[in-house]
Enzyme design. Structure first.
Site, PDB file in Angstrom:
ATOM      1  N   CYS A   1      45.227  46.958  66.242  1.00 37.44           N
ATOM      2  CA  CYS A   1      45.704  47.402  64.926  1.00 37.44           C
ATOM      3  C   CYS A   1      45.078  46.587  63.795  1.00 37.44           C
ATOM      4  CB  CYS A   1      47.216  47.290  64.871  1.00 37.44           C
ATOM      5  SG  CYS A   1      47.810  45.665  65.371  1.00 37.44           S
TER       6      CYS A   1
ATOM      7  N   GLU B   1      41.450  55.154  60.672  1.00 38.80           N
ATOM      8  CA  GLU B   1      41.490  54.254  61.821  1.00 38.80           C
ATOM      9  C   GLU B   1      40.850  54.969  63.011  1.00 38.80           C
ATOM     10  OE1 GLU B   1      45.269  53.451  63.818  1.00 38.80           O
ATOM     11  OE2 GLU B   1      44.840  51.306  63.717  1.00 38.80           O
TER      12      GLU B   1
ATOM     13  N   GLU C   1      55.396  48.561  62.732  1.00 36.39           N
ATOM     14  CA  GLU C   1      54.084  47.885  62.759  1.00 36.39           C
ATOM     15  C   GLU C   1      53.058  48.974  63.056  1.00 36.39           C
ATOM     16  OE1 GLU C   1      53.605  44.812  62.123  1.00 36.39           O
ATOM     17  OE2 GLU C   1      55.584  43.914  62.371  1.00 36.39           O
TER      18      GLU C   1
ATOM     19  N   LYS D   1      61.229  51.900  74.973  1.00 36.78           N
ATOM     20  CA  LYS D   1      60.456  53.072  75.394  1.00 36.78           C
ATOM     21  C   LYS D   1      58.979  52.733  75.290  1.00 36.78           C
ATOM     22  CE  LYS D   1      58.246  56.461  73.803  1.00 36.78           C
ATOM     23  NZ  LYS D   1      57.170  56.487  74.806  1.00 36.78           N
TER      24      LYS D   1
HETATM   25  P1  NAD Z   1      51.173  56.137  69.151  1.00 31.56           P
HETATM   26  O1  NAD Z   1      51.756  56.027  67.796  1.00 31.56           O
HETATM   27  O2  NAD Z   1      50.552  57.413  69.557  1.00 31.56           O
HETATM   28  O3  NAD Z   1      52.311  55.839  70.250  1.00 31.56           O
HETATM   29  C1  NAD Z   1      53.092  54.670  70.178  1.00 31.56           C
HETATM   30  C2  NAD Z   1      54.413  54.933  70.873  1.00 31.56           C
HETATM   31  O4  NAD Z   1      55.151  55.891  70.113  1.00 31.56           O
HETATM   32  C3  NAD Z   1      54.280  55.502  72.282  1.00 31.56           C
HETATM   33  O5  NAD Z   1      55.255  54.909  73.098  1.00 31.56           O
HETATM   34  C4  NAD Z   1      54.573  56.976  72.058  1.00 31.56           C
HETATM   35  O6  NAD Z   1      55.064  57.626  73.208  1.00 31.56           O
HETATM   36  C5  NAD Z   1      55.645  56.891  70.980  1.00 31.56           C
HETATM   37  N1  NAD Z   1      55.905  58.131  70.238  1.00 31.56           N
HETATM   38  C6  NAD Z   1      55.060  59.166  70.010  1.00 31.56           C
HETATM   39  N2  NAD Z   1      55.712  60.130  69.292  1.00 31.56           N
HETATM   40  C7  NAD Z   1      56.974  59.679  69.048  1.00 31.56           C
HETATM   41  C8  NAD Z   1      58.103  60.211  68.349  1.00 31.56           C
HETATM   42  N3  NAD Z   1      58.075  61.404  67.765  1.00 31.56           N
HETATM   43  N4  NAD Z   1      59.219  59.458  68.284  1.00 31.56           N
HETATM   44  C9  NAD Z   1      59.270  58.234  68.863  1.00 31.56           C
HETATM   45  N5  NAD Z   1      58.242  57.695  69.549  1.00 31.56           N
HETATM   46  C10 NAD Z   1      57.092  58.400  69.638  1.00 31.56           C
HETATM   47  O7  NAD Z   1      50.159  54.920  69.302  1.00 31.56           O
HETATM   48  P2  NAD Z   1      49.216  54.504  70.525  1.00 31.56           P
HETATM   49  O8  NAD Z   1      48.090  55.468  70.633  1.00 31.56           O
HETATM   50  O9  NAD Z   1      50.028  54.219  71.721  1.00 31.56           O
HETATM   51  O10 NAD Z   1      48.663  53.092  69.971  1.00 31.56           O
HETATM   52  C11 NAD Z   1      47.667  53.017  69.008  1.00 31.56           C
HETATM   53  C12 NAD Z   1      48.211  52.904  67.608  1.00 31.56           C
HETATM   54  O11 NAD Z   1      49.140  51.826  67.520  1.00 31.56           O
HETATM   55  C13 NAD Z   1      47.149  52.598  66.581  1.00 31.56           C
HETATM   56  O12 NAD Z   1      47.370  53.344  65.413  1.00 31.56           O
HETATM   57  C14 NAD Z   1      47.334  51.110  66.302  1.00 31.56           C
HETATM   58  O13 NAD Z   1      46.860  50.675  65.059  1.00 31.56           O
HETATM   59  C15 NAD Z   1      48.803  50.990  66.417  1.00 31.56           C
HETATM   60  N6  NAD Z   1      49.174  49.596  66.709  1.00 31.56           N
HETATM   61  C16 NAD Z   1      49.763  48.853  65.744  1.00 31.56           C
HETATM   62  C17 NAD Z   1      50.053  47.513  65.989  1.00 31.56           C
HETATM   63  C18 NAD Z   1      50.684  46.636  64.930  1.00 31.56           C
HETATM   64  O14 NAD Z   1      51.210  45.575  65.279  1.00 31.56           O
HETATM   65  N7  NAD Z   1      50.654  46.995  63.654  1.00 31.56           N
HETATM   66  C19 NAD Z   1      49.742  46.948  67.214  1.00 31.56           C
HETATM   67  C20 NAD Z   1      49.135  47.750  68.184  1.00 31.56           C
HETATM   68  C21 NAD Z   1      48.862  49.075  67.906  1.00 31.56           C
END
Ligand code: NAD
Length: 471
Positions: free
Chosen positions: A278, A378, A244, A169
């Protein structure tokens, strides 16, 4: 106008059952460039059912068959590198530096999995016990919009190497990357249902997948808040989780560092991917004794981090992904000033000459304490803080005084000293005099940066469960 009205289930492109249409934007202009039709709960169920059917035979495949599939995937992704790069620039403003440097990691994930499988022993004998490492079952990968293709490739490579089938997803903001990626999976001629892709909202598709009784494993990359929700969803059926999550990584400049190169590297880490990474080093910890020098080095290095058109190879920082993210980053720049920090460079508003789109002025605050919210939360945009410390012990204390623990950077001219400092840092990865990790090293966070590790055997074994048979 690009119309993406497809999901990929059971080896076929299909029109989703879901009917919601979401706009796609180019963040460099703010203009609508297309629309995506989003999947819903019924599509999520259909994808899990396809993956479950495929698991029955795919889980029984041997190494050779999986290696052949992984090689086809690597070739399919390698073939489309330019299309992936173009999608990333168009849909979230990734700069040339980022796409050229990081997109080749996508086919590389499948190559790494091939190398690993060639030597990995799925069955071991311990005394009178045979331990087999068995695939967990149907896996789910949930990914963010930034570098989506690389995160998906990594999770799919590990899942398939382990013998799991998978439902992906991707973020609803990464539909262009998802379209190219789905075509790569299709071109690799996988058995139907082994990889399924459903773009939809977290609250519908995400919740359905992460609480689904037929899903055994969730690999998630995204924010800490969503990671918490996924843990709650997964609790009832005890799904295995790799999370992650976010970070607020420190870059510790020790007082013996070459400040010119250390500051350039620290800024490059902090502003990486337009500040939307991240593991970005967003807290620069500077020795009080050399603070003036650090400030001067930042001022001289800033021209390399000028905001501009992400297509221009000279651009250091592109736009942030969305209007909502632009507003959020602006509110943090305001907050920093209200909290009493000083703007060394940048500030509120758009950079000169960039009146359209979601460009933020690359911003560095000085006079920051680690209690301020700009030092603790963040921001996910090009906003960095400089925090002064008195001695090494205080640097370590500040570095660890955070809810996060994904990555840290230590800069020093004395590797042994840097190593001693690194050993005291609470983070999944500590890099010395560098800002990119080693692909063979485990990657993941401690504290609220996540659970579990990716890469190499650490990543593969996150999709396996040991079974012990003692006779
Ligand atoms: P997000 O957490 O808003 O979304 C990530 C994914 O989760 C999307 O596909 C979203 O649709 C999905 N999602 C949202 N609500 C959900 C739920 N209730 N159940 C299941 N899935 C759900 O993050 P974003 O804005 O897309 O990305 C930025 C964030 O990701 C930042 O916090 C960043 O630090 C983190 N990130 C972490 C890493 C890592 O490797 N640690 C890498 C890249 C980004």
């Amino acid at each position: 106008m690009r119309k993406i009205h497809q999901i990929y289930i059971d080896g076929k492109f299909e029109i989703p059952h879901g009917t919601e249409l979401a706009p796609l934007h180019n963040p460099s202009t703010g203009q609508v460039i297309g629309e995506v039709r989003l999947a819903d709960e019924a599509d999520a169920d259909a994808a899990v059912a396809a993956a479950k059917r495929a698991f029955a035979s795919f889980s029984k495949t041997g190494k050779e068959e999986r290696i052949a599939i992984l090689k086809r995937l690597s070739a399919a992704f390698a073939e489309r590198l330019d299309d992936i790069k173009a999608a990333m620039t168009e849909e979230y403003g990734a700069t040339r530096g980022i796409v050229d440097g990081l997109v080749p990691l996508a086919p590389g994930m499948f190559d790494e999995a091939v190398k690993l499988l060639e030597s990995y022993e799925f069955t071991r004998t311990r005394g009178t016990t045979t331990v087999s490492m068995d695939p967990l079952g149907v896996a789910v990968a949930i990914t963010p919009w930034n570098l989506s293709v690389v995160f998906v490739a990594q999770k799919v490579a590990d899942a398939l190497a382990a013998g799991c089938t998978i439902v992906v997803k991707p973020s609803e903001l990464s539909a262009l990357q998802t379209q190219v990626m789905s075509e790569c999976f299709d071109a690799a001629d996988l058995p139907p249902g082994v990889v399924n892709i459903v773009t939809g909202r977290g609250r519908t598709v995400g919740d359905t997948l992460t609480s689904h009784p037929d899903v055994a494993k969730v690999g998630f990359t995204g924010s800490t808040a969503v990671g918490q929700q996924i843990m709650r969803n997964a609790a009832d059926t005890f799904k295995r989780l790799t999370l992650e999550l976010g970070g607020k990584s420190p870059s510790i400049l020790l007082d013996d560092a070459d400040m010119t190169s250390a500051v350039s590297a620290a800024l490059a880490s902090g502003f990486l991917n337009n500040g939307q990474t991240c593991f970005a080093g967003t807290r620069i910890l500077a020795p009080e004794s050399r603070l003036d020098e650090v400030v001067e080095a930042i001022e001289s290095a800033m021209p390399a981090f000028t905001a501009g058109d992400p297509q221009d190879p000279a651009t250091g920082v592109g736009p942030v992904v969305s209007q909502a993210q632009f507003d959020r980053v602006q509110s943090y720049i305001r907050l920093g000033q209200e909290e009493g920090a000083q703007l060394l460079t940048g500030g509120e508003g758009r950079p000169e000459g960039l009146e359209q789109g979601w460009f933020v002025k690359p911003t560095v605050f000085t006079g920051v304490t680690n209690r301020m919210r700009i030092a603790r939360e963040e921001i996910f945009g090009p906003v960095l803080v400089v925090i002064a410390y008195k001695d090494e012990d205080e640097a370590v204390r500040i570095a660890n005084d955070t809810p996060y623990g994904l990555q840290a950077h230590v800069f020093s001219s004395d590797i042994e000293r840097a190593r001693r400092v690194a050993e005291q840092i609470e983070a999944g990865t500590v890099l010395i005099n560098r800002i990119f990790g080693d692909p063979e090293a485990p990657f993941g966070g401690v504290k609220q940066s996540g659970i579990g590790r990716q890469h190499h055997t650490y990543g593969l074994e996150a999709f396996l469960e040991p079974r012990a048979i003692t006779a």
